[in-house]
Every structure is written in structure tokens, then in C-alpha cells.
Design a protein around this motif. Structure first.
Motif, PDB file in Angstrom:
ATOM      1  N   GLU A 147       3.466   2.009 -10.579  1.00 25.27           N
ATOM      2  CA  GLU A 147       2.634   3.374 -10.516  1.00 25.27           C
ATOM      3  C   GLU A 147       2.540   3.970 -11.820  1.00 25.27           C
ATOM      4  OE1 GLU A 147       3.700   4.667  -6.015  1.00 25.27           O
ATOM      5  OE2 GLU A 147       5.196   5.438  -7.585  1.00 25.27           O
ATOM      6  N   GLY A 148       3.056   3.285 -12.761  1.00 25.99           N
ATOM      7  CA  GLY A 148       2.475   3.931 -14.491  1.00 25.99           C
ATOM      8  C   GLY A 148       3.474   5.090 -14.806  1.00 25.99           C
ATOM      9  N   GLY A 149       4.807   5.291 -14.248  1.00 28.76           N
ATOM     10  CA  GLY A 149       5.638   6.143 -14.799  1.00 28.76           C
ATOM     11  C   GLY A 149       6.254   5.526 -16.103  1.00 28.76           C
ATOM     12  N   PHE A 150       7.211   6.287 -16.710  1.00 34.34           N
ATOM     13  CA  PHE A 150       7.991   5.978 -17.649  1.00 34.34           C
ATOM     14  C   PHE A 150       8.978   4.675 -17.317  1.00 34.34           C
ATOM     15  CE2 PHE A 150       6.911  10.362 -18.748  1.00 34.34           C
ATOM     16  CZ  PHE A 150       6.151   9.966 -19.881  1.00 34.34           C
ATOM     17  N   ARG A 151       9.049   3.872 -18.369  1.00 37.93           N
ATOM     18  CA  ARG A 151       9.970   2.632 -18.038  1.00 37.93           C
ATOM     19  C   ARG A 151      11.389   2.679 -18.675  1.00 37.93           C
ATOM     20  NH1 ARG A 151       5.762  -2.234 -18.982  1.00 37.93           N
ATOM     21  NH2 ARG A 151       4.325  -1.891 -17.152  1.00 37.93           N
ATOM     22  N   SER A 152      12.373   2.226 -17.857  1.00 39.63           N
ATOM     23  CA  SER A 152      13.596   2.076 -18.583  1.00 39.63           C
ATOM     24  C   SER A 152      13.393   1.521 -19.947  1.00 39.63           C
ATOM     25  CB  SER A 152      14.697   1.389 -17.667  1.00 39.63           C
ATOM     26  OG  SER A 152      14.671   1.870 -16.341  1.00 39.63           O
ATOM     27  N   ALA A 153      13.955   1.890 -20.926  1.00 36.51           N
ATOM     28  CA  ALA A 153      13.477   1.717 -22.432  1.00 36.51           C
ATOM     29  C   ALA A 153      13.923   0.303 -22.796  1.00 36.51           C
ATOM     30  CB  ALA A 153      14.476   2.557 -23.211  1.00 36.51           C
ATOM     31  N   THR A 154      14.892  -0.560 -22.285  1.00 39.60           N
ATOM     32  CA  THR A 154      15.032  -1.932 -22.445  1.00 39.60           C
ATOM     33  C   THR A 154      14.022  -2.801 -21.780  1.00 39.60           C
ATOM     34  OG1 THR A 154      17.266  -1.647 -23.159  1.00 39.60           O
ATOM     35  CG2 THR A 154      16.610  -3.770 -22.798  1.00 39.60           C
ATOM     36  N   PRO A 155      13.878  -2.559 -20.431  1.00 39.21           N
ATOM     37  CA  PRO A 155      12.961  -3.396 -19.777  1.00 39.21           C
ATOM     38  C   PRO A 155      11.462  -3.184 -20.187  1.00 39.21           C
ATOM     39  CG  PRO A 155      14.731  -2.415 -18.261  1.00 39.21           C
ATOM     40  CD  PRO A 155      14.871  -1.906 -19.531  1.00 39.21           C
ATOM     41  N   GLY A 156      11.301  -1.921 -20.591  1.00 37.89           N
ATOM     42  CA  GLY A 156      10.004  -1.748 -20.948  1.00 37.89           C
ATOM     43  C   GLY A 156       9.603  -2.300 -22.493  1.00 37.89           C
ATOM     44  N   GLY A 157      10.680  -2.445 -23.165  1.00 37.54           N
ATOM     45  CA  GLY A 157      10.678  -3.277 -24.585  1.00 37.54           C
ATOM     46  C   GLY A 157      10.690  -4.661 -24.193  1.00 37.54           C
ATOM     47  N   ILE A 158      11.288  -5.026 -23.255  1.00 39.01           N
ATOM     48  CA  ILE A 158      10.923  -6.490 -22.897  1.00 39.01           C
ATOM     49  C   ILE A 158       9.792  -6.831 -22.515  1.00 39.01           C
ATOM     50  CG2 ILE A 158      11.924  -8.299 -21.253  1.00 39.01           C
ATOM     51  CD1 ILE A 158      14.698  -6.974 -21.236  1.00 39.01           C
ATOM     52  N   MET A 159       8.995  -6.227 -21.808  1.00 43.45           N
ATOM     53  CA  MET A 159       7.610  -6.306 -21.184  1.00 43.45           C
ATOM     54  C   MET A 159       6.732  -6.531 -22.247  1.00 43.45           C
ATOM     55  SD  MET A 159       8.416  -6.861 -18.259  1.00 43.45           S
ATOM     56  CE  MET A 159       6.701  -7.413 -17.503  1.00 43.45           C
ATOM     57  N   ALA A 160       6.934  -5.487 -23.219  1.00 40.89           N
ATOM     58  CA  ALA A 160       6.065  -5.291 -24.533  1.00 40.89           C
ATOM     59  C   ALA A 160       6.273  -6.495 -25.477  1.00 40.89           C
ATOM     60  CB  ALA A 160       6.352  -3.849 -25.150  1.00 40.89           C
ATOM     61  N   LEU A 161       7.445  -7.052 -25.351  1.00 45.90           N
ATOM     62  CA  LEU A 161       7.738  -8.144 -26.390  1.00 45.90           C
ATOM     63  C   LEU A 161       7.020  -9.427 -26.026  1.00 45.90           C
ATOM     64  CD1 LEU A 161       9.143  -9.096 -29.004  1.00 45.90           C
ATOM     65  CD2 LEU A 161      11.354  -9.405 -27.561  1.00 45.90           C
ATOM     66  N   LEU A 162       7.164  -9.440 -24.439  1.00 47.71           N
ATOM     67  CA  LEU A 162       6.400 -10.815 -23.668  1.00 47.71           C
ATOM     68  C   LEU A 162       4.930 -10.500 -24.004  1.00 47.71           C
ATOM     69  CD1 LEU A 162       8.533 -10.688 -20.671  1.00 47.71           C
ATOM     70  CD2 LEU A 162       8.318 -12.635 -22.209  1.00 47.71           C
ATOM     71  N   ASP A 163       4.313  -9.245 -23.887  1.00 47.11           N
ATOM     72  CA  ASP A 163       2.940  -9.275 -24.037  1.00 47.11           C
ATOM     73  C   ASP A 163       2.502  -9.444 -25.267  1.00 47.11           C
ATOM     74  OD1 ASP A 163       2.501  -8.753 -21.202  1.00 47.11           O
ATOM     75  OD2 ASP A 163       2.499  -6.749 -21.590  1.00 47.11           O
ATOM     76  N   ALA A 164       3.227  -8.955 -26.244  1.00 47.55           N
ATOM     77  CA  ALA A 164       2.853  -9.361 -27.871  1.00 47.55           C
ATOM     78  C   ALA A 164       2.747 -10.766 -28.188  1.00 47.55           C
ATOM     79  CB  ALA A 164       3.877  -8.500 -28.882  1.00 47.55           C
ATOM     80  N   TYR A 165       3.539 -11.622 -27.282  1.00 53.56           N
ATOM     81  CA  TYR A 165       3.216 -12.919 -27.489  1.00 53.56           C
ATOM     82  C   TYR A 165       2.692 -13.834 -26.451  1.00 53.56           C
ATOM     83  CZ  TYR A 165       6.534 -12.744 -31.638  1.00 53.56           C
ATOM     84  OH  TYR A 165       7.088 -12.394 -32.809  1.00 53.56           O
ATOM     85  N   ASP A 166       1.729 -12.757 -25.700  1.00 51.08           N
ATOM     86  CA  ASP A 166       0.949 -13.317 -24.692  1.00 51.08           C
ATOM     87  C   ASP A 166       1.719 -14.274 -23.723  1.00 51.08           C
ATOM     88  OD1 ASP A 166      -1.372 -11.939 -25.281  1.00 51.08           O
ATOM     89  OD2 ASP A 166      -1.801 -13.399 -26.751  1.00 51.08           O
ATOM     90  N   VAL A 167       2.790 -14.227 -23.499  1.00 56.72           N
ATOM     91  CA  VAL A 167       3.628 -15.011 -22.527  1.00 56.72           C
ATOM     92  C   VAL A 167       3.162 -14.766 -20.831  1.00 56.72           C
ATOM     93  CG1 VAL A 167       5.755 -15.397 -21.394  1.00 56.72           C
ATOM     94  CG2 VAL A 167       5.799 -14.857 -23.879  1.00 56.72           C
ATOM     95  N   PRO A 168       2.414 -15.991 -20.304  1.00 58.43           N
ATOM     96  CA  PRO A 168       2.021 -15.715 -19.153  1.00 58.43           C
ATOM     97  C   PRO A 168       2.911 -15.502 -18.075  1.00 58.43           C
ATOM     98  CG  PRO A 168       1.877 -18.170 -19.679  1.00 58.43           C
ATOM     99  CD  PRO A 168       2.518 -17.285 -20.857  1.00 58.43           C
ATOM    100  N   LEU A 169       2.799 -14.672 -17.135  1.00 60.16           N
ATOM    101  CA  LEU A 169       3.598 -14.210 -16.208  1.00 60.16           C
ATOM    102  C   LEU A 169       3.245 -14.687 -14.595  1.00 60.16           C
ATOM    103  CD1 LEU A 169       5.099 -10.883 -17.786  1.00 60.16           C
ATOM    104  CD2 LEU A 169       6.168 -13.024 -17.358  1.00 60.16           C
ATOM    105  N   PRO A 170       1.965 -14.248 -14.253  1.00 60.32           N
ATOM    106  CA  PRO A 170       1.737 -14.674 -12.794  1.00 60.32           C
ATOM    107  C   PRO A 170       1.976 -15.923 -12.150  1.00 60.32           C
ATOM    108  CG  PRO A 170      -0.322 -13.584 -14.066  1.00 60.32           C
ATOM    109  CD  PRO A 170       0.767 -13.995 -14.969  1.00 60.32           C
ATOM    110  N   GLY A 171       2.715 -16.061 -11.240  1.00 60.37           N
ATOM    111  CA  GLY A 171       3.173 -17.356 -10.657  1.00 60.37           C
ATOM    112  C   GLY A 171       4.093 -17.958 -11.235  1.00 60.37           C
ATOM    113  N   ARG A 172       4.857 -17.448 -12.335  1.00 65.40           N
ATOM    114  CA  ARG A 172       5.684 -18.167 -13.027  1.00 65.40           C
ATOM    115  C   ARG A 172       7.058 -17.633 -12.465  1.00 65.40           C
ATOM    116  NH1 ARG A 172       5.296 -19.163 -19.148  1.00 65.40           N
ATOM    117  NH2 ARG A 172       5.856 -21.238 -18.517  1.00 65.40           N
ATOM    118  N   HIS A 173       8.247 -18.456 -12.657  1.00 73.24           N
ATOM    119  CA  HIS A 173       9.442 -18.195 -12.219  1.00 73.24           C
ATOM    120  C   HIS A 173      10.389 -17.480 -13.051  1.00 73.24           C
ATOM    121  CE1 HIS A 173      12.773 -19.448  -9.271  1.00 73.24           C
ATOM    122  NE2 HIS A 173      12.908 -18.141  -9.444  1.00 73.24           N
ATOM    123  N   ALA A 174      10.382 -16.162 -12.845  1.00 70.81           N
ATOM    124  CA  ALA A 174      11.373 -15.281 -13.766  1.00 70.81           C
ATOM    125  C   ALA A 174      12.746 -15.085 -13.243  1.00 70.81           C
ATOM    126  CB  ALA A 174      10.803 -14.012 -14.098  1.00 70.81           C
TER     127      ALA A 174
END
Lengths: 286, 286
Positions: free
Chosen positions: B135-162
């Protein structure tokens, strides 16, 4: 192997017996009857049926239900205003907003108008987080019912692999969080999952909550697994029942498994809310 | 194979450059400087160091930080009262409560005193549910940072096993919910998980957040996996770095991976909070 039945009808009947006694005791002690307000927007026949079933069950255990029926054309603000009134009403102990609401209404805003202390259907953000953090708030009704059913049969959870298929905000997501809080290893699968059969085959406990009849093939089930089918859609579940029952150790029938547990959880949480509510009334009027 | 580095220092520096420009623009336009209030209870040296680092970073991007330091002996009520004042203070845009707080304080009550509109560290129940429900609220800082790092390197996520190892309310649980919202299949593992090696071996994306140095053996890593090590404890991560780096496609170094992304996320969310806050000020004083 033929699976034992996880008999939601029998377990929910026992819960409702307990609730009936608690309601009688509460009413005798406090001179008022626990009250569940049900809010229904629009004319969807299935929603009307569900609300009527819940009202009937309230009557059976001696609770009041107050039915609020609103026109399909109302907007978000009107609905939010109406729910806020119920949240503030000292005669209302629990609030159930029948969902889904019509598409032009902001359902999340309507949910958030419910005071978390009256959120006996477990739909608010606060209730979700309390489930996730194991903080003892109200549970979403179906996930709460699933946990009660597992506990009624002493299904062990710590360290076991629970696989949840489906991720809706009131079913898949919260049941996964409740299983995690009970020390299961938890995997969430959904429509985008690659290799669903392989994921399901790893489940010691499977919760099927996709709402796609027959999605889970019996041959995918790990021998000895516990199978919970919450994928009710017109008397058919998500799991190929006959084939799954040959491999599982325990399985829920559809109907008669998860469904009755949902209403029992709703009413058990309503009497609990009434008690908490009564305590606050007494404290605030010393 | 030798893994590419997920360079948290470089990515966070780029984010902080953007934040610096946005802060200058905001200050010029509105005649006030975005302000982060940091609340620190007690004398823990590590906590003091973290708060000082955050204050320094604020200064580097042109933000104000207001440091509130409270005696270790204060009770829950005093802390809650102090945080409520900050929540109501029109000069404060974001609030960070440095945690853990001393054990006699109810940390959850203190977190919940933070107005969700100022919860730039993403610790409230409301923020958790907004992450879970996308819903677009504020993220916990470390999880938000992890997602930003994955996105900076265009790591694909849909359907992959995390696979997430660890389930704390501000790291493991929310990062799993963020990955699920991005259509990954998500498995939560933790101290009670049976067969951790097998679970880790299935990860296309591994987030190690257990805080147990060396818990994850390099040989467990699936060839080509993306490895995020958030298990910082005294310059050592949860993952056997050298052996994992031979198998992974991408890996975070420790330090220099997740750590710098955490502070960058905190400050990026603070300028966003200031903008939203400014909008509300204008709306409420027409």
C-alpha cells in the motif's frame, strides 16, 4: 493410507457451545447482550446469504446482531462515517464489514474505520500486524479458524514446513504469519509461483487458499501431509480431494472443514471483544 | 563463477545525492529544513554510534536532526509521552526511535506512539501492514534498502524463489512481505527450521538476516543465486562470504552491502515524509 478427517463441523460446534455459555454468563453478569454489528453494502446475493448465516449463528448463541444494510451506490466517505459511528457506539462490541464491497468504494479505508478493539473479523492493518508479531490481537476469521482446527487435532507445527497457496490480505497472508509465529517454516506460493507442484510436494502442512477449484493435484501431496483446503468456491475446494486423501494424514472436507470454523472464530472473538469492552467501560467510569 | 558485487556504498551514495538535491529544493521552496528527530534511551555505546552516524548523514544531505537523549531509567509512559509530542510537533517530519530500548520498556508501545505519517524507519504496525499489502507506506529501513539494492541491479523477482533466513519484526518479516508483494515465491526460515541447508539450496534470492555469523555455508548456495547478507554483527555477516561468492551471481559484501542502504532509505523516506507533511500543512491552513 487414508487421511483422517479434520472435522470443522464438530470442532466449531464445540466452540459455539462454549461461546453460548460465555454469552449467557456475560449477559447475566453485566445486564447487556454482546452485540455484533454487520455492515452490508449492495445487493450481492451471496453476501446477503453470508450475513444472514452469521446473524443466525449469533441468535443461536444468544448474541445480538445489528444488521446495517447500505445502498450499493454510497461512496467511501458515507461508509467510513457509518463504520466510525459503530466504532464509537458503546452498545456495539464487534464490527463485521461484509466484503468485497462494490468496486468504487475504497475497501481499505472502510476497514481502517473499524476500531481495532472491535475488529472481530481481523481485517485492519493493526490486526494483521498483531497476528504477524504474535501480539494476541484479533485474527482474521478464516486463518484463526484454521489454527483452531489444527490445534484441536494437536497437529505439531514447530520446525515443520507449512506451504500456503494464495496471498490475500485476509486469508493467505495472515495464515502464513500465524504459522510462522508458531515456529513453522513457511512458504508462500501464488499465481506467479514457478514450479508449484515442487513447492506443494515439500509441505508437511498445506494450506490451499487460492480459490481455484482443483488447482492442487492429489499426486503432489507429500505422504503423511496435513491438508487444509480453504479454497471454497461453490462446494469445491482447491485440492483434488479423493486423490489427496489417499496420501494425506489429515484433510479437511469441503464443505464441513474450514467454513464452519470461520464463523465460530468470528463469534468467539466477539464474546472476547465484549469482555474487553466491558472492562474498558468499567475502568473509564470508576 | 565469481559473483558480481552488489555495491551498497555506490548505490546509497547515488540515493543520498538525490536526497541532497531534494532537500535543497524543499528548503528553498518552503523556507524550512526537513527534520528527523532521533530518540535514544540509555547509554549503549553501539546505539550512540548508530545515532551519531545517522545525524552525520542528515548533516551531509542538508537535513536537520534533532537528538533527544533520555535516561536509561525512564519508564514506558515517559517515553511514549515524549514520542507523542514529536508526533504532534509541526517542525518534525520523521521520527527514529533507536532500538533496542532497555528491557523494562514496552518497545511496541513506544513504536506505536510514532505517527505513521512520520514513521520513516518503518517500525509501526501500520507500516508493516502497508508493506505486506503493498500500500505504499514507509518501509522498515533495512528491508527498504535491500529492495532498492535489488532494483538498482535489475534483479528479477516475479516467480523466483526468495528465501529469508530470520523473522524479526523490522527485518526478516517485512523483507519477506516486500518480496511477496513483488511476486516472488517466499520462504521464511528461522532458528526452528528443520533442514535449513535444503531450504537455502532452493533460493534464487537469499536474504540472510539471522545475525548469526557464518550460519549460511557457501556450499549451500544454489549456483547463480543472488545473495543478500543482512546479518551484520561486528563486520561479519551470516554467510560464508568467499565460498558463497564462488557460486552466487550477485552478492553483498559485509560491510559495504546492506548497511549503507539502510541509512540511505531512512533519509530518502524522511524527505518524502517532509513533502507529504508540507502538503498536509497547506491543506489544513487553506
Amino acid at each position: 493410507m487414508t487421511a483422517r478427517i479434520l472435522d470443522g463441523r464438530a470442532v466449531s460446534a464445540a466452540i459455539l457451545d462454549r461461546v453460548r455459555r460465555e454469552v449467557a454468563e456475560f449477559t447475566g453478569e453485566h445486564g447487556r447482550t454482546p452485540t455484533l454489528a454487520t455492515v452490508l453494502v449492495g445487493d450481492d446475493p451471496a453476501s446477503h446469504t453470508y450475513v444472514r448465516m452469521k446473524a443466525n449463528r449469533c441468535a443461536q448463541v444468544g448474541m445480538h446482531s445489528r444488521r446495517i444494510e447500505l445502498d450499493a451506490a454510497i461512496g467511501t466517505e458515507t461508509l467510513v462515517g457509518r463504520i466510525r459511528e459503530l466504532s464509537a457506539d458503546p452498545d456495539v462490541d464487534g464490527i463485521l464489514l461484509q466484503h468485497p464491497v462494490p468496486g468504487h468504494i475504497d475497501e481499505r479505508a472502510a476497514f481502517e474505520a473499524i476500531d481495532p478493539a472491535k475488529d472481530v473479523d481481523g481485517v485492519t492493518r493493526a490486526s494483521f500486524a498483531m497476528m504477524a508479531f504474535d501480539e494476541g490481537g484479533f485474527r482474521s476469521a478464516t486463518p484463526g479458524g484454521i489454527m483452531a482446527l489444527l490445534d484441536a487435532y494437536d497437529v505439531p507445527l514447530p520446525g515443520r514446513h507449512a506451504v500456503v497457496v494464495g496471498r490475500s490480505p485476509i486469508l493467505g497472508r495472515p495464515v502464513g504469519m500465524l504459522l510462522l509465529a508458531r515456529d513453522a517454516t513457511v512458504t508462500y506460493c501464488h499465481s506467479r509461483t514457478a514450479g508449484l507442484a515442487d513447492r506443494v510436494a515439500e509441505a508437511d502442512v498445506l494450506v490451499a487458499a487460492a480459490g481455484r477449484p482443483g488447482l492442487i493435484r492429489g499426486e503432489w501431496i507429500k505422504p503423511g501431509a496435513v491438508v487444509i483446503d480453504a479454497g471454497y468456491a461453490g462446494n469445491t475446494g482447491d485440492v483434488e480431494y479423493a486423490a489427496a486423501a489417499e496420501r494425506a494424514s489429515y484433510i479437511t472436507p469441503v464443505p464441513g472443514g474450514v467454513g464452519p470454523m470461520t464463523i465460530a472464530t468470528l463469534l468467539a472473538q466477539t464474546i472476547r471483544a465484549a469482555r474487553d469492552h466491558q472492562t474498558r467501560r468499567v475502568v473509564s467510569v470508576p
